[in-house]
Design a protein around this motif. Structure first.
Motif, PDB file in Angstrom:
ATOM      1  N   ASP A 248       0.827  -1.197   0.000  1.00 42.07           N
ATOM      2  CA  ASP A 248       0.000   0.000   0.000  1.00 42.07           C
ATOM      3  C   ASP A 248       0.869   1.257   0.000  1.00 42.07           C
ATOM      4  N   ASN A 249       1.993   1.190   0.689  1.00 40.28           N
ATOM      5  CA  ASN A 249       2.906   2.321   0.752  1.00 40.28           C
ATOM      6  C   ASN A 249       3.464   2.636  -0.636  1.00 40.28           C
ATOM      7  N   GLN A 250       3.764   1.612  -1.422  1.00 43.93           N
ATOM      8  CA  GLN A 250       4.292   1.785  -2.779  1.00 43.93           C
ATOM      9  C   GLN A 250       3.242   2.432  -3.690  1.00 43.93           C
TER      10      GLN A 250
ATOM     11  N   SER B 204       0.745   4.312  -2.737  1.00 41.00           N
ATOM     12  CA  SER B 204       0.539   5.664  -2.243  1.00 41.00           C
ATOM     13  C   SER B 204       1.606   6.608  -2.797  1.00 41.00           C
ATOM     14  N   LYS B 205       2.864   6.186  -2.819  1.00 40.12           N
ATOM     15  CA  LYS B 205       3.946   7.016  -3.344  1.00 40.12           C
ATOM     16  C   LYS B 205       3.756   7.265  -4.836  1.00 40.12           C
ATOM     17  N   THR B 206       3.318   6.274  -5.560  1.00 39.52           N
ATOM     18  CA  THR B 206       3.080   6.419  -6.997  1.00 39.52           C
ATOM     19  C   THR B 206       1.942   7.396  -7.247  1.00 39.52           C
ATOM     20  N   GLU B 207       0.866   7.265  -6.476  1.00 42.75           N
ATOM     21  CA  GLU B 207      -0.274   8.176  -6.633  1.00 42.75           C
ATOM     22  C   GLU B 207       0.125   9.611  -6.324  1.00 42.75           C
ATOM     23  N   ILE B 208       0.912   9.818  -5.290  1.00 44.78           N
ATOM     24  CA  ILE B 208       1.373  11.156  -4.925  1.00 44.78           C
ATOM     25  C   ILE B 208       2.249  11.733  -6.031  1.00 44.78           C
ATOM     26  N   LEU B 209       3.121  10.911  -6.590  1.00 45.91           N
ATOM     27  CA  LEU B 209       3.977  11.367  -7.684  1.00 45.91           C
ATOM     28  C   LEU B 209       3.150  11.779  -8.895  1.00 45.91           C
TER      29      LEU B 209
ATOM     30  N   ARG C 228       1.441  15.099  -8.216  1.00 47.55           N
ATOM     31  CA  ARG C 228       2.383  16.216  -8.290  1.00 47.55           C
ATOM     32  C   ARG C 228       2.700  16.563  -9.747  1.00 47.55           C
TER      33      ARG C 228
END
Length: 124
Positions: free
Chosen positions: A2-4, A6-11, A14
């Motif tokens: 889930d953390n991975q 989440s980071k992709t979605e945030i990127l 942005r």
């Protein structure tokens, strides 16, 4: 995992925000520059006048032909044939009066003389 995600979605968010910011900033920048240019009293005065290309040609012969050629076809200075297709009226006015491109001297024609010169340059 889930953390991975989440980071992709945030990127992605942005990147989308940055793209939208750039897409909005560019037209607003051009609009702002146009407003500043249009608010210059000298430019407003020149653009409010009707230029006479015959008078403009005489002004050109006296002040510009030594470098740009008798028919604006270039000598020391560049050819000015079809220059109005490459530069806006504001750009032409600024080029003439600023003296920012040596060896071209700073030239301060009256508003009517500048309108006449613009009219001549637009006829090339």
């Amino acid at each position: 995992m889930d953390n991975q995600i989440s980071k992709t979605e945030i990127l992605i968010q942005r990147i989308v925000l940055l793209t939208l910011t750039i897409l909005l900033a560019v037209p607003l920048g051009f609009f702002g520059v146009h407003l500043v240019q249009a608010s210059d009293p000298y430019v407003k005065s020149v653009l409010s006048l009707t230029g006479n290309p015959i008078q403009g040609h005489a002004i050109f012969q006296i002040n510009c032909a030594g470098c740009h050629g008798l028919e604006a076809d270039g000598r020391v200075g560049p050819s000015l044939q079809a220059v109005s297709k490459h530069k806006s009226q504001y750009g032409l006015i600024h080029q003439v009066i600023s003296g920012e491109t040596p060896p071209m001297p700073k030239f301060q024609p009256s508003a009517q003389e500048m309108a006449d010169l613009l009219s001549y340059l637009e006829s090339l």
